[in-house]
Design a protein around this motif. Structure first.
Motif, PDB file in Angstrom:
ATOM      1  N   GLU A 120       0.829  -1.210   0.000  1.00 26.32           N
ATOM      2  CA  GLU A 120       0.000   0.000   0.000  1.00 26.32           C
ATOM      3  C   GLU A 120       0.862   1.259   0.000  1.00 26.32           C
ATOM      4  OE1 GLU A 120      -2.564  -0.530   3.364  1.00 26.32           O
ATOM      5  OE2 GLU A 120      -3.852  -1.962   2.311  1.00 26.32           O
ATOM      6  N   ILE A 121       1.979   1.242   0.749  1.00 27.17           N
ATOM      7  CA  ILE A 121       2.884   2.392   0.785  1.00 27.17           C
ATOM      8  C   ILE A 121       3.492   2.623  -0.601  1.00 27.17           C
ATOM      9  CG2 ILE A 121       5.114   3.195   1.674  1.00 27.17           C
ATOM     10  CD1 ILE A 121       4.314   1.845   4.359  1.00 27.17           C
ATOM     11  N   SER A 122       3.945   1.542  -1.242  1.00 29.79           N
ATOM     12  CA  SER A 122       4.546   1.694  -2.577  1.00 29.79           C
ATOM     13  C   SER A 122       3.499   2.147  -3.585  1.00 29.79           C
ATOM     14  CB  SER A 122       5.210   0.402  -3.032  1.00 29.79           C
ATOM     15  OG  SER A 122       4.256  -0.609  -3.232  1.00 29.79           O
ATOM     16  N   ARG A 123       2.289   1.683  -3.438  1.00 27.43           N
ATOM     17  CA  ARG A 123       1.205   2.094  -4.347  1.00 27.43           C
ATOM     18  C   ARG A 123       0.898   3.582  -4.189  1.00 27.43           C
ATOM     19  NH1 ARG A 123      -4.809   0.820  -3.677  1.00 27.43           N
ATOM     20  NH2 ARG A 123      -5.650   1.604  -5.595  1.00 27.43           N
ATOM     21  N   GLU A 124       0.842   4.061  -2.953  1.00 27.98           N
ATOM     22  CA  GLU A 124       0.590   5.484  -2.710  1.00 27.98           C
ATOM     23  C   GLU A 124       1.735   6.338  -3.253  1.00 27.98           C
ATOM     24  OE1 GLU A 124      -2.141   7.037  -1.601  1.00 27.98           O
ATOM     25  OE2 GLU A 124      -3.085   5.051  -1.604  1.00 27.98           O
ATOM     26  N   GLU A 125       2.972   5.847  -3.127  1.00 29.62           N
ATOM     27  CA  GLU A 125       4.131   6.563  -3.655  1.00 29.62           C
ATOM     28  C   GLU A 125       4.050   6.667  -5.179  1.00 29.62           C
ATOM     29  OE1 GLU A 125       7.632   8.690  -3.607  1.00 29.62           O
ATOM     30  OE2 GLU A 125       6.348   8.135  -1.926  1.00 29.62           O
ATOM     31  N   GLU A 126       3.665   5.573  -5.833  1.00 30.24           N
ATOM     32  CA  GLU A 126       3.510   5.590  -7.292  1.00 30.24           C
ATOM     33  C   GLU A 126       2.419   6.570  -7.711  1.00 30.24           C
ATOM     34  OE1 GLU A 126       2.822   1.625  -8.693  1.00 30.24           O
ATOM     35  OE2 GLU A 126       4.740   0.899  -7.912  1.00 30.24           O
ATOM     36  N   LYS A 127       1.316   6.595  -6.977  1.00 31.83           N
ATOM     37  CA  LYS A 127       0.232   7.544  -7.288  1.00 31.83           C
ATOM     38  C   LYS A 127       0.713   8.984  -7.140  1.00 31.83           C
ATOM     39  CE  LYS A 127      -4.144   5.604  -5.971  1.00 31.83           C
ATOM     40  NZ  LYS A 127      -5.068   5.392  -4.865  1.00 31.83           N
ATOM     41  N   ARG A 128       1.468   9.252  -6.061  1.00 35.39           N
ATOM     42  CA  ARG A 128       1.963  10.603  -5.829  1.00 35.39           C
ATOM     43  C   ARG A 128       2.900  11.038  -6.954  1.00 35.39           C
ATOM     44  NH1 ARG A 128       6.281  12.784  -4.244  1.00 35.39           N
ATOM     45  NH2 ARG A 128       7.334  10.897  -3.581  1.00 35.39           N
ATOM     46  N   LYS A 129       3.809  10.133  -7.361  1.00 34.93           N
ATOM     47  CA  LYS A 129       4.736  10.451  -8.451  1.00 34.93           C
ATOM     48  C   LYS A 129       3.989  10.707  -9.757  1.00 34.93           C
ATOM     49  CE  LYS A 129       8.787   7.981  -6.724  1.00 34.93           C
ATOM     50  NZ  LYS A 129       9.677   6.820  -6.929  1.00 34.93           N
ATOM     51  N   GLN A 130       2.977   9.901 -10.041  1.00 35.97           N
ATOM     52  CA  GLN A 130       2.195  10.078 -11.263  1.00 35.97           C
ATOM     53  C   GLN A 130       1.457  11.415 -11.241  1.00 35.97           C
ATOM     54  OE1 GLN A 130       2.256   8.077 -13.969  1.00 35.97           O
ATOM     55  NE2 GLN A 130       1.024   9.644 -14.982  1.00 35.97           N
ATOM     56  N   LYS A 131       0.926  11.774 -10.074  1.00 36.60           N
ATOM     57  CA  LYS A 131       0.216  13.050  -9.946  1.00 36.60           C
ATOM     58  C   LYS A 131       1.170  14.220 -10.175  1.00 36.60           C
ATOM     59  CE  LYS A 131      -2.785  15.596  -6.821  1.00 36.60           C
ATOM     60  NZ  LYS A 131      -3.423  15.635  -5.507  1.00 36.60           N
ATOM     61  N   GLU A 132       2.371  14.144  -9.575  1.00 36.44           N
ATOM     62  CA  GLU A 132       3.371  15.208  -9.777  1.00 36.44           C
ATOM     63  C   GLU A 132       3.767  15.300 -11.250  1.00 36.44           C
ATOM     64  OE1 GLU A 132       6.577  14.237  -7.168  1.00 36.44           O
ATOM     65  OE2 GLU A 132       5.501  14.913  -5.371  1.00 36.44           O
ATOM     66  N   LYS A 133       3.929  14.150 -11.896  1.00 34.18           N
ATOM     67  CA  LYS A 133       4.292  14.127 -13.309  1.00 34.18           C
ATOM     68  C   LYS A 133       3.187  14.758 -14.151  1.00 34.18           C
ATOM     69  CE  LYS A 133       5.518  10.911 -16.981  1.00 34.18           C
ATOM     70  NZ  LYS A 133       5.667   9.497 -17.353  1.00 34.18           N
ATOM     71  N   ASP A 134       1.933  14.414 -13.855  1.00 32.23           N
ATOM     72  CA  ASP A 134       0.808  14.977 -14.599  1.00 32.23           C
ATOM     73  C   ASP A 134       0.722  16.485 -14.400  1.00 32.23           C
ATOM     74  OD1 ASP A 134       0.211  12.431 -15.449  1.00 32.23           O
ATOM     75  OD2 ASP A 134      -1.471  12.143 -14.041  1.00 32.23           O
ATOM     76  N   GLU A 135       0.953  16.943 -13.153  1.00 32.63           N
ATOM     77  CA  GLU A 135       0.895  18.381 -12.874  1.00 32.63           C
ATOM     78  C   GLU A 135       2.021  19.130 -13.589  1.00 32.63           C
ATOM     79  OE1 GLU A 135       0.970  18.621  -8.619  1.00 32.63           O
ATOM     80  OE2 GLU A 135      -1.174  18.166  -8.437  1.00 32.63           O
ATOM     81  N   SER A 136       3.221  18.531 -13.612  1.00 33.10           N
ATOM     82  CA  SER A 136       4.331  19.210 -14.302  1.00 33.10           C
ATOM     83  C   SER A 136       4.091  19.244 -15.813  1.00 33.10           C
ATOM     84  CB  SER A 136       5.668  18.536 -13.977  1.00 33.10           C
ATOM     85  OG  SER A 136       5.722  17.252 -14.555  1.00 33.10           O
ATOM     86  N   ASN A 137       3.485  18.189 -16.363  1.00 32.25           N
ATOM     87  CA  ASN A 137       3.148  18.197 -17.796  1.00 32.25           C
ATOM     88  C   ASN A 137       2.096  19.246 -18.099  1.00 32.25           C
ATOM     89  OD1 ASN A 137       4.932  16.156 -18.374  1.00 32.25           O
ATOM     90  ND2 ASN A 137       3.391  14.534 -18.311  1.00 32.25           N
ATOM     91  N   THR A 138       1.128  19.416 -17.201  1.00 29.25           N
ATOM     92  CA  THR A 138       0.075  20.416 -17.392  1.00 29.25           C
ATOM     93  C   THR A 138       0.675  21.826 -17.351  1.00 29.25           C
ATOM     94  OG1 THR A 138      -1.512  18.954 -16.324  1.00 29.25           O
ATOM     95  CG2 THR A 138      -2.132  21.257 -16.502  1.00 29.25           C
ATOM     96  N   LYS A 139       1.584  22.054 -16.384  1.00 30.02           N
ATOM     97  CA  LYS A 139       2.213  23.371 -16.268  1.00 30.02           C
ATOM     98  C   LYS A 139       3.091  23.679 -17.482  1.00 30.02           C
ATOM     99  CE  LYS A 139       2.266  23.595 -11.262  1.00 30.02           C
ATOM    100  NZ  LYS A 139       3.101  23.541 -10.053  1.00 30.02           N
ATOM    101  N   SER A 140       3.889  22.708 -17.891  1.00 37.66           N
ATOM    102  CA  SER A 140       4.770  22.961 -19.042  1.00 37.66           C
ATOM    103  C   SER A 140       3.947  23.107 -20.315  1.00 37.66           C
ATOM    104  CB  SER A 140       5.800  21.836 -19.187  1.00 37.66           C
ATOM    105  OG  SER A 140       5.155  20.608 -19.494  1.00 37.66           O
ATOM    106  N   GLY A 141       2.838  22.394 -20.427  1.00 36.67           N
ATOM    107  CA  GLY A 141       1.953  22.535 -21.581  1.00 36.67           C
ATOM    108  C   GLY A 141       1.275  23.891 -21.574  1.00 36.67           C
ATOM    109  N   GLY A 142       0.902  24.383 -20.404  1.00 39.25           N
ATOM    110  CA  GLY A 142       0.290  25.702 -20.266  1.00 39.25           C
ATOM    111  C   GLY A 142       1.259  26.812 -20.605  1.00 39.25           C
ATOM    112  N   ASN A 143       2.543  26.687 -20.195  1.00 41.39           N
ATOM    113  CA  ASN A 143       3.575  27.698 -20.502  1.00 41.39           C
ATOM    114  C   ASN A 143       3.859  27.735 -22.007  1.00 41.39           C
ATOM    115  OD1 ASN A 143       3.758  28.317 -17.818  1.00 41.39           O
ATOM    116  ND2 ASN A 143       5.565  27.047 -17.438  1.00 41.39           N
ATOM    117  N   ALA A 144       3.872  26.546 -22.619  1.00 40.07           N
ATOM    118  CA  ALA A 144       4.131  26.507 -24.063  1.00 40.07           C
ATOM    119  C   ALA A 144       3.004  27.172 -24.824  1.00 40.07           C
ATOM    120  CB  ALA A 144       4.317  25.056 -24.512  1.00 40.07           C
TER     121      ALA A 144
END
Length: 152
Positions: A120-144
């Motif tokens: 469960e801990i590793s699963r939550e960590e993977e979810k957190r990383k995916q969320k951060e990745k999605d947010e950074s893609n959204t921000k970089s897409g918005g800046n572009a």
């Protein structure tokens, strides 16, 4: 004779292996033919009767049938007593079997608590990383998009 002691290689069928999850296997078809669905268990008195157990289990017992042999006899006072007692014992045995199995599952659940917690801990960590990745893609897409609209 050598041909009796040496096992021949059987052909390996990749199609069968690929369809394991999509097609019902022969073993599953056979099991489904006699394994009841929840609430459709039947009572057997040497053969199937029209009476149901109300559970997902069949009951086969030496119950005394009616003269027509279509159902359990609850009309005759002596047979009603015999059949009722036998059904009561069957119910107690089913309850004991259920409790035993649930206790066994509970012990297995507790034995694997630490492994489950780590998963469960590793699963939550993977979810957190995916969320951060999605947010950074959204921000970089918005800046572009902002840069391209400013260039026009």
């Amino acid at each position: 004779d050598e041909s009796l002691t040496i096992k021949r290689n059987t052909k390996f069928n990749l199609n069968k292996l690929a369809n394991i999850g999509t097609k019902q296997s022969m073993a599953s078809k056979i099991t489904d033919s006699f394994s009841p669905t929840p609430g459709s268990g039947r009572i057997f008195i040497g053969f199937r009767t029209s009476q149901t157990t109300g559970f997902g289990v069949h009951l086969a017992a030496p119950l005394m049938p009616t003269v027509e042999r279509e159902a359990i006899d609850f009309v005759d006072p002596a047979l009603r007593e015999f059949n009722s007692s036998l059904l009561e014992v069957a119910g107690i045995l089913m309850r004991l079997a259920l409790e035993h199995e649930m206790n066994r599952i509970g012990m297995l659940w507790e034995e694997n608590a630490e492994e489950r917690k780590q998963w469960e801990i590793s699963r939550e960590e993977e979810k957190r990383k995916q969320k951060e990745k999605d947010e950074s893609n959204t921000k970089s897409g918005g800046n572009a998009a902002a840069a391209s609209s400013g260039a026009k």
